[in-house]
Design a protein around this motif. Structure first.
Motif, PDB file in Angstrom:
ATOM      1  N   ASP A 200       0.826  -1.213   0.000  1.00 57.43           N
ATOM      2  CA  ASP A 200       0.000   0.000   0.000  1.00 57.43           C
ATOM      3  C   ASP A 200       0.857   1.259   0.000  1.00 57.43           C
ATOM      4  O   ASP A 200       0.552   2.231  -0.704  1.00 57.43           O
ATOM      5  CB  ASP A 200      -0.933   0.008   1.212  1.00 57.43           C
ATOM      6  CG  ASP A 200      -2.030  -1.048   1.123  1.00 57.43           C
ATOM      7  OD1 ASP A 200      -2.324  -1.487  -0.010  1.00 57.43           O
ATOM      8  OD2 ASP A 200      -2.578  -1.428   2.172  1.00 57.43           O
ATOM      9  N   GLY A 201       1.938   1.258   0.775  1.00 56.75           N
ATOM     10  CA  GLY A 201       2.815   2.416   0.820  1.00 56.75           C
ATOM     11  C   GLY A 201       3.492   2.692  -0.504  1.00 56.75           C
ATOM     12  O   GLY A 201       3.685   3.857  -0.894  1.00 56.75           O
ATOM     13  N   LEU A 202       3.856   1.638  -1.215  1.00 51.26           N
ATOM     14  CA  LEU A 202       4.456   1.805  -2.543  1.00 51.26           C
ATOM     15  C   LEU A 202       3.467   2.429  -3.519  1.00 51.26           C
ATOM     16  O   LEU A 202       3.801   3.371  -4.250  1.00 51.26           O
ATOM     17  CB  LEU A 202       4.923   0.449  -3.081  1.00 51.26           C
ATOM     18  CG  LEU A 202       6.356   0.035  -2.775  1.00 51.26           C
ATOM     19  CD1 LEU A 202       6.586  -1.412  -3.185  1.00 51.26           C
ATOM     20  CD2 LEU A 202       7.343   0.948  -3.492  1.00 51.26           C
ATOM     21  N   ILE A 203       2.247   1.907  -3.542  1.00 54.97           N
ATOM     22  CA  ILE A 203       1.234   2.443  -4.445  1.00 54.97           C
ATOM     23  C   ILE A 203       0.987   3.922  -4.146  1.00 54.97           C
ATOM     24  O   ILE A 203       0.959   4.770  -5.061  1.00 54.97           O
ATOM     25  CB  ILE A 203      -0.085   1.658  -4.329  1.00 54.97           C
ATOM     26  CG1 ILE A 203       0.113   0.201  -4.778  1.00 54.97           C
ATOM     27  CG2 ILE A 203      -1.183   2.330  -5.153  1.00 54.97           C
ATOM     28  CD1 ILE A 203       0.442   0.031  -6.238  1.00 54.97           C
ATOM     29  N   GLU A 204       0.831   4.256  -2.876  1.00 54.92           N
ATOM     30  CA  GLU A 204       0.571   5.649  -2.491  1.00 54.92           C
ATOM     31  C   GLU A 204       1.745   6.550  -2.866  1.00 54.92           C
ATOM     32  O   GLU A 204       1.553   7.681  -3.324  1.00 54.92           O
ATOM     33  CB  GLU A 204       0.308   5.731  -0.984  1.00 54.92           C
ATOM     34  CG  GLU A 204      -1.004   5.074  -0.559  1.00 54.92           C
ATOM     35  CD  GLU A 204      -1.130   4.965   0.947  1.00 54.92           C
ATOM     36  OE1 GLU A 204      -0.221   5.478   1.649  1.00 54.92           O
ATOM     37  OE2 GLU A 204      -2.118   4.359   1.426  1.00 54.92           O
TER      38      GLU A 204
ATOM     39  N   LEU B 276       1.551  -3.482 -10.279  1.00 56.52           N
ATOM     40  CA  LEU B 276       1.477  -3.920  -8.889  1.00 56.52           C
ATOM     41  C   LEU B 276       0.031  -4.218  -8.488  1.00 56.52           C
ATOM     42  O   LEU B 276      -0.256  -5.253  -7.865  1.00 56.52           O
ATOM     43  CB  LEU B 276       2.050  -2.845  -7.965  1.00 56.52           C
ATOM     44  CG  LEU B 276       3.573  -2.723  -7.891  1.00 56.52           C
ATOM     45  CD1 LEU B 276       3.956  -1.456  -7.145  1.00 56.52           C
ATOM     46  CD2 LEU B 276       4.175  -3.934  -7.214  1.00 56.52           C
ATOM     47  N   LEU B 277      -0.876  -3.313  -8.835  1.00 59.08           N
ATOM     48  CA  LEU B 277      -2.279  -3.498  -8.478  1.00 59.08           C
ATOM     49  C   LEU B 277      -2.867  -4.728  -9.157  1.00 59.08           C
ATOM     50  O   LEU B 277      -3.656  -5.470  -8.556  1.00 59.08           O
ATOM     51  CB  LEU B 277      -3.082  -2.252  -8.859  1.00 59.08           C
ATOM     52  CG  LEU B 277      -2.868  -1.029  -7.962  1.00 59.08           C
ATOM     53  CD1 LEU B 277      -3.459   0.204  -8.608  1.00 59.08           C
ATOM     54  CD2 LEU B 277      -3.482  -1.264  -6.592  1.00 59.08           C
ATOM     55  N   TYR B 278      -2.485  -4.964 -10.391  1.00 54.86           N
ATOM     56  CA  TYR B 278      -3.015  -6.117 -11.132  1.00 54.86           C
ATOM     57  C   TYR B 278      -2.490  -7.427 -10.555  1.00 54.86           C
ATOM     58  O   TYR B 278      -3.241  -8.397 -10.395  1.00 54.86           O
ATOM     59  CB  TYR B 278      -2.637  -6.001 -12.602  1.00 54.86           C
ATOM     60  CG  TYR B 278      -3.106  -7.152 -13.445  1.00 54.86           C
ATOM     61  CD1 TYR B 278      -4.447  -7.265 -13.829  1.00 54.86           C
ATOM     62  CD2 TYR B 278      -2.222  -8.149 -13.864  1.00 54.86           C
ATOM     63  CE1 TYR B 278      -4.889  -8.330 -14.594  1.00 54.86           C
ATOM     64  CE2 TYR B 278      -2.654  -9.213 -14.621  1.00 54.86           C
ATOM     65  CZ  TYR B 278      -3.996  -9.305 -14.995  1.00 54.86           C
ATOM     66  OH  TYR B 278      -4.420 -10.372 -15.745  1.00 54.86           O
ATOM     67  N   GLU B 279      -1.203  -7.455 -10.229  1.00 50.82           N
ATOM     68  CA  GLU B 279      -0.586  -8.699  -9.773  1.00 50.82           C
ATOM     69  C   GLU B 279      -0.664  -8.874  -8.250  1.00 50.82           C
ATOM     70  O   GLU B 279      -0.498  -9.999  -7.762  1.00 50.82           O
ATOM     71  CB  GLU B 279       0.877  -8.735 -10.219  1.00 50.82           C
ATOM     72  CG  GLU B 279       1.031  -8.753 -11.738  1.00 50.82           C
ATOM     73  CD  GLU B 279       2.472  -8.743 -12.188  1.00 50.82           C
ATOM     74  OE1 GLU B 279       2.732  -9.071 -13.354  1.00 50.82           O
ATOM     75  OE2 GLU B 279       3.346  -8.404 -11.362  1.00 50.82           O
ATOM     76  N   ASN B 280      -0.856  -7.782  -7.522  1.00 49.39           N
ATOM     77  CA  ASN B 280      -0.977  -7.832  -6.069  1.00 49.39           C
ATOM     78  C   ASN B 280       0.252  -8.451  -5.410  1.00 49.39           C
ATOM     79  O   ASN B 280       0.157  -9.126  -4.383  1.00 49.39           O
ATOM     80  CB  ASN B 280      -2.242  -8.587  -5.649  1.00 49.39           C
ATOM     81  CG  ASN B 280      -2.636  -8.283  -4.211  1.00 49.39           C
ATOM     82  OD1 ASN B 280      -2.457  -7.167  -3.737  1.00 49.39           O
ATOM     83  ND2 ASN B 280      -3.151  -9.277  -3.512  1.00 49.39           N
ATOM     84  N   ALA B 281       1.417  -8.232  -6.000  1.00 50.06           N
ATOM     85  CA  ALA B 281       2.661  -8.764  -5.451  1.00 50.06           C
ATOM     86  C   ALA B 281       3.773  -7.754  -5.680  1.00 50.06           C
ATOM     87  O   ALA B 281       3.931  -7.244  -6.792  1.00 50.06           O
ATOM     88  CB  ALA B 281       3.019 -10.097  -6.099  1.00 50.06           C
TER      89      ALA B 281
ATOM     90  N   GLU C 233       3.900   5.102 -13.563  1.00 48.31           N
ATOM     91  CA  GLU C 233       2.450   4.876 -13.557  1.00 48.31           C
ATOM     92  C   GLU C 233       2.129   3.438 -13.953  1.00 48.31           C
ATOM     93  O   GLU C 233       1.263   2.796 -13.348  1.00 48.31           O
ATOM     94  CB  GLU C 233       1.765   5.843 -14.514  1.00 48.31           C
ATOM     95  CG  GLU C 233       1.788   7.289 -14.072  1.00 48.31           C
ATOM     96  CD  GLU C 233       1.158   8.204 -15.100  1.00 48.31           C
ATOM     97  OE1 GLU C 233       0.374   7.703 -15.946  1.00 48.31           O
ATOM     98  OE2 GLU C 233       1.438   9.409 -15.093  1.00 48.31           O
ATOM     99  N   SER C 234       2.822   2.941 -14.972  1.00 46.12           N
ATOM    100  CA  SER C 234       2.560   1.577 -15.439  1.00 46.12           C
ATOM    101  C   SER C 234       2.987   0.548 -14.401  1.00 46.12           C
ATOM    102  O   SER C 234       2.354  -0.511 -14.258  1.00 46.12           O
ATOM    103  CB  SER C 234       3.277   1.321 -16.773  1.00 46.12           C
ATOM    104  OG  SER C 234       4.683   1.304 -16.608  1.00 46.12           O
TER     105      SER C 234
END
Length: 243
Positions: A93-97, A118-123, A112-113
């Protein structure tokens, strides 16, 4: 297991166990047993073998891939203390933010990609026969404030080059965090036999281009009209650093 080591398995069961954990970032031990067609005794035997070979690690009943790529380093500037360490699944979550904080203020299409990936693979970390992805993160008081990412192709003819991105939240810039992150990724790539790192930046991102140039990166090529940003075609500057 190192990030440059291509995974190989002694059995199909070992491969299936590893791939499930690798795709999901972390997996509870009891959940992994539920998704594989193995008896509890077989499961324990194959899991013990994967852990003994360094492919998986278990902490408190949670399994993750056993990818090791660096130490925790603390920095203390005049008015800020921060840590740079390998990224882990709990940083998700911290990485995405953090990536979104950076890309909301400046145009960084590759970052951005990566956030979308990350969001798609959740890893956070990936390591399989096709691709390897790793992060170092900068933290202040335990919160992620910056990252550097290395995308490491497993195709033999491409294994000498790695894609690197880097970004730091606006609120903590000016303390050398970005420079330390960039150098940490470069040092890791060099120590593991890579000959070049590269980064692609829209020509309108003056700050990123100046930052990379200041740290010894060169312009390898320009792809004309590669992006469409705010309704206009924008060139991509392909930057690289020889190691």
């Amino acid at each position: 297991m190192g990030a440059t080591e291509r995974p190989t398995f002694t059995s199909d069961a070992n491969r299936r166990l590893y791939e499930y954990v690798e795709r999901n970032g972390t997996v509870k031990r009891h959940k992994l047993l539920d998704v594989v067609s193995l008896s509890s005794e077989e499961f324990r035997s194959h899991l013990d073998e994967l852990k003994a070979d360094g492919y998986l690690k278990e902490e408190g009943g949670t399994l993750r891939i056993g990818l090791e790529f660096g130490a925790v380093v603390e920095y203390d500037t005049e008015d800020l203390e921060f840590v740079i360490r390998p990224g882990r699944q709990s940083d998700f979550d911290g990485l995405i933010e953090t990536i979104r904080d950076v890309t909301s203020a400046e145009t960084y299409v590759v970052a951005e990609s990566i956030a979308e990936e990350l969001l798609y693979e959740n890893a956070v970390t990936r390591h399989n026969t096709v691709k390897s992805r790793m992060f170092f993160v900068a933290t202040v008081d335990g919160e992620v404030v910056g990252w550097t990412h290395l995308d490491l192709p497993q195709v033999e003819r491409m294994q000498g080059t790695a894609q690197q991105t880097v970004g730091v939240r606006e609120a903590v810039r000016g303390h050398g965090i970005g420079s330390k992150l960039l150098q940490r990724g470069i040092e890791w790539a060099e120590a593991n036999g890579y000959r070049k790192v590269y980064n692609s930046v829209p020509i309108v991102n003056d700050r990123a281009l100046e930052f990379l140039t200041h740290h010894g990166w060169d312009t390898e090529a320009i792809r004309r009209d590669h992006y469409e940003i705010d309704g206009e075609h924008v060139d991509e500057v392909m930057m690289a650093r020889e190691l």
